[in-house]
Write a protein that holds these residues in place. Structure first.
Motif, PDB file in Angstrom:
ATOM      1  N   ILE A   1      76.296  35.682   4.551  1.00 42.54           N
ATOM      2  CA  ILE A   1      75.397  35.860   5.691  1.00 42.54           C
ATOM      3  C   ILE A   1      75.296  34.582   6.515  1.00 42.54           C
ATOM      4  O   ILE A   1      75.158  34.620   7.752  1.00 42.54           O
ATOM      5  CB  ILE A   1      74.002  36.303   5.195  1.00 42.54           C
ATOM      6  N   LEU A   2      75.387  33.434   5.842  1.00 39.47           N
ATOM      7  CA  LEU A   2      75.293  32.151   6.543  1.00 39.47           C
ATOM      8  C   LEU A   2      76.527  31.839   7.385  1.00 39.47           C
ATOM      9  O   LEU A   2      76.458  30.995   8.283  1.00 39.47           O
ATOM     10  CB  LEU A   2      75.060  31.020   5.548  1.00 39.47           C
ATOM     11  N   LEU A   3      77.643  32.496   7.091  1.00 40.44           N
ATOM     12  CA  LEU A   3      78.869  32.234   7.856  1.00 40.44           C
ATOM     13  C   LEU A   3      78.678  32.444   9.355  1.00 40.44           C
ATOM     14  O   LEU A   3      78.973  31.535  10.147  1.00 40.44           O
ATOM     15  CB  LEU A   3      80.007  33.115   7.334  1.00 40.44           C
ATOM     16  N   PRO A   4      78.214  33.625   9.796  1.00 38.27           N
ATOM     17  CA  PRO A   4      78.025  33.790  11.246  1.00 38.27           C
ATOM     18  C   PRO A   4      76.948  32.873  11.809  1.00 38.27           C
ATOM     19  O   PRO A   4      77.015  32.488  12.983  1.00 38.27           O
ATOM     20  CB  PRO A   4      77.629  35.271  11.382  1.00 38.27           C
ATOM     21  N   LEU A   5      75.957  32.493  10.983  1.00 35.02           N
ATOM     22  CA  LEU A   5      74.924  31.573  11.454  1.00 35.02           C
ATOM     23  C   LEU A   5      75.503  30.171  11.637  1.00 35.02           C
ATOM     24  O   LEU A   5      75.140  29.454  12.580  1.00 35.02           O
ATOM     25  CB  LEU A   5      73.758  31.541  10.467  1.00 35.02           C
ATOM     26  N   PHE A   6      76.399  29.781  10.750  1.00 33.98           N
ATOM     27  CA  PHE A   6      77.092  28.501  10.902  1.00 33.98           C
ATOM     28  C   PHE A   6      77.913  28.484  12.191  1.00 33.98           C
ATOM     29  O   PHE A   6      77.932  27.497  12.931  1.00 33.98           O
ATOM     30  CB  PHE A   6      77.992  28.266   9.689  1.00 33.98           C
ATOM     31  N   ALA A   7      78.583  29.613  12.476  1.00 36.66           N
ATOM     32  CA  ALA A   7      79.359  29.717  13.712  1.00 36.66           C
ATOM     33  C   ALA A   7      78.449  29.676  14.938  1.00 36.66           C
ATOM     34  O   ALA A   7      78.811  29.099  15.978  1.00 36.66           O
ATOM     35  CB  ALA A   7      80.171  31.009  13.707  1.00 36.66           C
ATOM     36  N   LEU A   8      77.261  30.264  14.815  1.00 42.62           N
ATOM     37  CA  LEU A   8      76.310  30.228  15.921  1.00 42.62           C
ATOM     38  C   LEU A   8      75.839  28.805  16.193  1.00 42.62           C
ATOM     39  O   LEU A   8      75.692  28.387  17.353  1.00 42.62           O
ATOM     40  CB  LEU A   8      75.117  31.136  15.612  1.00 42.62           C
TER      41      LEU A   8
ATOM     42  N   ILE B   1      85.990  31.952  13.111  1.00 41.48           N
ATOM     43  CA  ILE B   1      87.204  31.746  12.317  1.00 41.48           C
ATOM     44  C   ILE B   1      87.249  30.324  11.766  1.00 41.48           C
ATOM     45  O   ILE B   1      87.613  30.099  10.602  1.00 41.48           O
ATOM     46  CB  ILE B   1      88.456  32.041  13.161  1.00 41.48           C
ATOM     47  N   TYR B   2      86.860  29.356  12.582  1.00 37.72           N
ATOM     48  CA  TYR B   2      86.803  27.969  12.093  1.00 37.72           C
ATOM     49  C   TYR B   2      85.786  27.844  10.961  1.00 37.72           C
ATOM     50  O   TYR B   2      86.040  27.161   9.954  1.00 37.72           O
ATOM     51  CB  TYR B   2      86.439  27.033  13.244  1.00 37.72           C
ATOM     52  N   SER B   3      84.651  28.520  11.100  1.00 35.50           N
ATOM     53  CA  SER B   3      83.638  28.500  10.054  1.00 35.50           C
ATOM     54  C   SER B   3      84.167  29.082   8.750  1.00 35.50           C
ATOM     55  O   SER B   3      83.925  28.536   7.657  1.00 35.50           O
ATOM     56  CB  SER B   3      82.402  29.285  10.515  1.00 35.50           C
ATOM     57  N   ILE B   4      84.920  30.174   8.843  1.00 35.98           N
ATOM     58  CA  ILE B   4      85.496  30.794   7.646  1.00 35.98           C
ATOM     59  C   ILE B   4      86.495  29.853   6.970  1.00 35.98           C
ATOM     60  O   ILE B   4      86.496  29.699   5.733  1.00 35.98           O
ATOM     61  CB  ILE B   4      86.168  32.130   8.016  1.00 35.98           C
ATOM     62  N   HIS B   5      87.323  29.190   7.761  1.00 41.97           N
ATOM     63  CA  HIS B   5      88.306  28.266   7.186  1.00 41.97           C
ATOM     64  C   HIS B   5      87.620  27.062   6.532  1.00 41.97           C
ATOM     65  O   HIS B   5      88.044  26.610   5.455  1.00 41.97           O
ATOM     66  CB  HIS B   5      89.266  27.790   8.272  1.00 41.97           C
ATOM     67  N   VAL B   6      86.561  26.554   7.145  1.00 41.43           N
ATOM     68  CA  VAL B   6      85.838  25.420   6.558  1.00 41.43           C
ATOM     69  C   VAL B   6      85.198  25.811   5.228  1.00 41.43           C
ATOM     70  O   VAL B   6      85.295  25.083   4.229  1.00 41.43           O
ATOM     71  CB  VAL B   6      84.778  24.884   7.544  1.00 41.43           C
ATOM     72  N   HIS B   7      84.547  26.964   5.194  1.00 40.72           N
ATOM     73  CA  HIS B   7      83.910  27.409   3.953  1.00 40.72           C
ATOM     74  C   HIS B   7      84.953  27.723   2.881  1.00 40.72           C
ATOM     75  O   HIS B   7      84.693  27.521   1.685  1.00 40.72           O
ATOM     76  CB  HIS B   7      83.034  28.630   4.222  1.00 40.72           C
ATOM     77  N   SER B   8      86.103  28.233   3.291  1.00 44.59           N
ATOM     78  CA  SER B   8      87.175  28.480   2.322  1.00 44.59           C
ATOM     79  C   SER B   8      87.615  27.173   1.678  1.00 44.59           C
ATOM     80  O   SER B   8      87.822  27.102   0.456  1.00 44.59           O
ATOM     81  CB  SER B   8      88.367  29.151   3.005  1.00 44.59           C
ATOM     82  N   PHE B   9      87.755  26.124   2.495  1.00 48.07           N
ATOM     83  CA  PHE B   9      88.112  24.820   1.934  1.00 48.07           C
ATOM     84  C   PHE B   9      87.024  24.312   0.992  1.00 48.07           C
ATOM     85  O   PHE B   9      87.322  23.802  -0.103  1.00 48.07           O
ATOM     86  CB  PHE B   9      88.331  23.798   3.045  1.00 48.07           C
ATOM     87  N   LEU B  10      85.755  24.431   1.390  1.00 47.76           N
ATOM     88  CA  LEU B  10      84.650  23.935   0.566  1.00 47.76           C
ATOM     89  C   LEU B  10      84.626  24.624  -0.795  1.00 47.76           C
ATOM     90  O   LEU B  10      84.442  23.980  -1.834  1.00 47.76           O
ATOM     91  CB  LEU B  10      83.321  24.140   1.292  1.00 47.76           C
TER      92      LEU B  10
END
Length: 341
Positions: A229-236, A254-263
């Motif tokens: 749920i925080l993913l779209p909020l991070f992008a916002l 998409i950048y948010s998803i890639h960053v969280h995937s790395f984390l």
């Protein structure tokens, strides 16, 4: 080995006319249904290595080239890499599996250590008392005192584990008290049936090992949902921080998803390293924090093309806002978990 393609040009999956080897509508390969065993095995292996090549083409740049996958995605080079959402789901499942296993392992070690310390302290205190008593009275009396201390400790421990207390009331005193309170309303409502307050529920979780373990298990099971749920909020937040940027919200997402995937993937590696090298635990955590900070900073520079100090400024704004959101979300999840166990 050569593949056997069908002579018919209708797709067996969707019915679309196939002009080449693959259906232009659904992408299914127009292969013969009744293939021999060797062709079936080779076809499955080729699909596996095709996925493997996409996996390594995505994972390696995810580590070594911050922001590269995001730029490749919006440059149209998507077939060579894993889908961002599929990659995120796979990596997050791996991370939370390791995180749960690590939490259970740490909890077991802490409980064993506390039990050992508690046993040692009780013995030391008893020995001190025995020594003092032994210096003033006979050795037999000292040993007897030591036995009494041990028995008292056992009674104390067994009493502390009881959930209910038995109260004996003098019938005469009860009647007198009833006579004094004549005219008052007597409530037969069981207080234990009333809903517990947040403080009482937290105290119950802290005192009862079974409730505590159930609370931790349910809390960990809610964390992947919270992070998703925080993913779209991070992008916002990224969109607001880079308000002058011409990038669309989907690019920030998409950048948010890639960053969280790395984390999550890097966090999984840190957990494994901590298992393998427990004596370097503090250094591993410190190195992990440094790498994460550098990665996010470097990826922001590669994606948004800001100056060095402007990127640092936006990085701190992003970190502050996202930390606040995580704390609020974490508090809501904790409260919801306490009221559902």
């Amino acid at each position: 080995m050569k593949k056997h393609y069908r002579s018919e040009n209708n797709c067996l999956n969707c019915g679309t006319t196939v002009t080449d080897k693959f259906c232009p509508s659904c992408g299914q390969e127009n292969l013969e249904l009744h293939d021999n065993f060797l062709h079936l095995v080779l076809h499955s292996v080729s699909h596996y290595f095709h996925f493997e090549s996409k996996f390594f083409n995505s994972i390696v740049p995810l580590f070594t080239k911050p922001g590269y996958l995001t730029k490749e995605y919006f440059a149209g080079k998507r077939a060579s890499h894993l889908n961002p959402i599929s990659m995120y789901i796979f990596i997050s499942i791996l991370f939370f599996f390791l995180f749960t296993a690590n939490s259970n392992s740490n909890k077991k070690d802490i409980m064993e250590e506390n039990a050992a310390q508690g046993s040692t302290i009780t013995k030391d205190e008893a020995e001190k008392v025995k020594t003092v008593v032994g210096n003033t009275v006979s050795e037999k009396a000292g040993a007897y005192t030591y036995t009494i201390l041990d028995n008292a400790q056992i009674i104390k421990d067994s009493a502390s584990n009881r959930n209910d207390a038995v109260v004996y009331t003098n019938p005469t005193a009860a009647k007198a008290d009833s006579a004094e309170k004549k005219g008052t309303t007597i409530s037969f409502l069981d207080e234990s049936a009333l809903p517990l307050s947040l403080k009482d529920r937290m105290q119950k979780v802290m005192d009862d090992d079974l409730s505590g373990q159930l609370f931790i298990n349910k809390l960990v099971s809610h964390l992947p949902k919270m992070m998703f749920i925080l993913l779209p909020l991070f992008a916002l937040i990224l969109k607001l921080v880079h308000v002058r940027s011409r990038k669309q919200y989907a690019e920030h997402l998409i950048y948010s998803i890639h960053v969280h995937s790395f984390l999550f993937l890097f966090g999984s590696i840190l957990i494994v390293l901590n298992w393998l090298l427990p004596f370097f635990g503090d250094w591993i955590q410190f190195l992990g924090v440094v790498v994460i900070l550098w990665y996010i900073y470097r990826s922001m520079r590669n994606i948004y093309k800001s100056t060095r100090w402007r990127t640092v400024y936006k990085f701190f704004l992003l970190a502050f806002a996202y930390t606040f959101l995580m704390l609020m979300s974490g508090f809501i999840v904790v409260v919801a978990t306490l009221y559902t166990i």
